[in-house]
Motif scaffolding. Sequence first.
Motif, PDB file in Angstrom:
ATOM      1  N   ASP A   9       0.740  -1.179  -0.116  1.00 15.01           N
ATOM      2  CA  ASP A   9      -0.019   0.022   0.033  1.00 15.01           C
ATOM      3  C   ASP A   9       0.887   1.315  -0.108  1.00 15.01           C
ATOM      4  N   ALA A  11       0.245   4.270  -0.032  1.00 17.18           N
ATOM      5  CA  ALA A  11       0.157   5.360   0.778  1.00 17.18           C
ATOM      6  C   ALA A  11       0.479   5.261   2.065  1.00 17.18           C
ATOM      7  N   SER A  12       0.739   3.983   2.804  1.00 13.63           N
ATOM      8  CA  SER A  12       1.011   3.992   3.962  1.00 13.63           C
ATOM      9  C   SER A  12       2.448   3.061   3.950  1.00 13.63           C
ATOM     10  N   GLU A  49       1.438   9.039  -6.443  1.00 15.20           N
ATOM     11  CA  GLU A  49       0.450   9.294  -5.531  1.00 15.20           C
ATOM     12  C   GLU A  49      -0.600  10.031  -6.246  1.00 15.20           C
TER      13      GLU A  49
END
Length: 321
Positions: A9, A11-12, A49
Amino acid sequence: MGVVIEPLDFASAAQADRYGLYEVAEAWAAEAAPDREKAPVEAYVAMWESRNDLGFEPARFVVARENGRIVGYAQAEISEAEANAHLALVTVVVLPSHRRRGIGTALLRASLSLLDGRTVIESWSPGPGEPGEHFAAAHGFRVVTSMTRQRLRLTDPPAVAELPAGYELVTWKGAAPEEFVEAYVEGLNAIADAPFGETTLDHAHNTVESIRVEEAEATADRWVVLLLHGGGVAGVTVVERMPTKPEYAEQLQTVVLPAHRGKGLGLLIKSRMLHELDGVETVFTRTSSENAHMLRVNHALGYEDRYTYMAVQAKTADLRA
């Protein structure tokens, strides 16, 4: 311990993993253009992103790890636009030192779990004669188009030809003025008849609503030159600054509508655009290798060819077999 394939993931993701992806991507980019300037990690992060310039969602990843280190990845992008609801854009990259061990094949198969039912995969990255071309062919992908990457060192912008009678130019930076946004969308969508080989990627699905979403999410300057004739759109060209390197910009769409072609208007609006790009030193663009006219226009402006790459395509059902 062997190589482990697992989802990531973004984003994290930990900073070390983001940098690991970057190292793999940069090793691959250096193969295509050994003399290129190394891109900063922030440029990749911004790309991964955000939506791409065709409205595809931020990248999803599966990665290959050896002793915890990322040695390869597959990224997948999907779009919610109806015109591209069948399609996923997938890129598989493995460090040169780790190829021919089945890692790329494992990543490609694992990437199918990221596609949300898309039935077609396209990859816009293999270069002729490069390992990616051989990998794609070995897995049943077929070449559907070829693109030429070009670069312009912007010193003195070229002179702009006189505008023919009946035409007018409108320029802006940032969001489209309300009175011109519909003409802007119509101009962008006229790219539908540009030569792009056999790709099923729809470049012409813009709406006023989708443009306003793009503008609201923008992280970089965008310049537009809109050509009008009799109150209607005749042409458009768009350039976007690279958010992490403000001296660099990407030439995006350039379109002249069919009724207005053959008058040198593509060269005119692109020349005019080069006078708008405050603070930009280098402009990059990608053009279909079949689009001989636009390649000639770019060469007339001073662009130099850097390298070519291909789009390859396969059905996901065939890859699952």
